[in-house]
Design an enzyme around this catalytic site. Structure first.
Site, PDB file in Angstrom:
ATOM      1  CE1 TYR A  47      18.151  15.908 -11.607  1.00  0.00           C
ATOM      2  CE2 TYR A  47      18.946  14.554  -9.808  1.00  0.00           C
ATOM      3  CZ  TYR A  47      18.858  15.784 -10.427  1.00  0.00           C
ATOM      4  OH  TYR A  47      19.468  16.876  -9.878  1.00  0.00           O
ATOM      5  CD  GLU A  64      28.239  12.158 -11.170  1.00  0.00           C
ATOM      6  OE1 GLU A  64      28.544  11.406 -12.106  1.00  0.00           O
ATOM      7  OE2 GLU A  64      28.385  13.387 -11.219  1.00  0.00           O
TER       8      GLU A  64
END
Length: 149
Positions: A116, A104
């Site tokens: 990411y 997250e």
């Protein structure tokens, strides 16, 4: 050149020290310390010239892993070290038959989101009001990397 070492009893305190330095006291030091002492934990330190500059810490269950913390000290950011830590973890997962990595990230953390996505993570959901920063609630974005793609 970057060298990697598993987080262990020998380097755990050094990791906790830079974790505290990275987050300037706004961190769950005891929580990370406890997590690092339990069997589902896997983590790696990144060193350059024997200097600890960052780490990645995660928990795994069967064939899935959750990244809990990723940190690089400020003077070494934007030099690709976080990218190398993630790629190292991904290679570790492939060798261990761990097929998915979850994480997250706060929706306002553009640098982390870019990192990411660059390392193959795909957004899979939103966690409303997941983070609380200075009294403000911030949505969390859930991401997944799948080795089976």
């Amino acid at each position: 050149m970057v060298e990697f070492e598993k987080i262990s009893k020998q380097n755990k305190q050094s990791v906790l020290d830079i974790y505290q330095k990275i987050y300037l006291g706004d961190c769950d030091l005891m929580g990370l310390s406890d997590m690092m002492g339990k069997p589902p934990h896997v983590g790696f330190c990144a060193y350059s010239d024997n200097y600890l500059l960052g780490f990645i810490s995660a928990n795994y269950v069967v064939d899935e892993l959750d990244i809990i913390e990723l940190g690089v000290i400020s003077e070494f950011r934007r030099r690709g070290f976080a990218h190398k830590l993630i790629k190292h973890l991904q290679h570790y997962c492939l060798r261990q038959n761990i097929n998915k990595i979850f994480l997250e990230v706060a929706e306002n953390n553009a640098a982390a989101i870019g990192l990411y996505e660059k390392t193959g993570f795909t957004k899979i959901g939103i966690r409303k009001n997941y983070y609380s920063r200075k009294g403000a609630l911030i949505d969390g974005l859930a991401y997944c990397w799948n080795s089976m793609r």
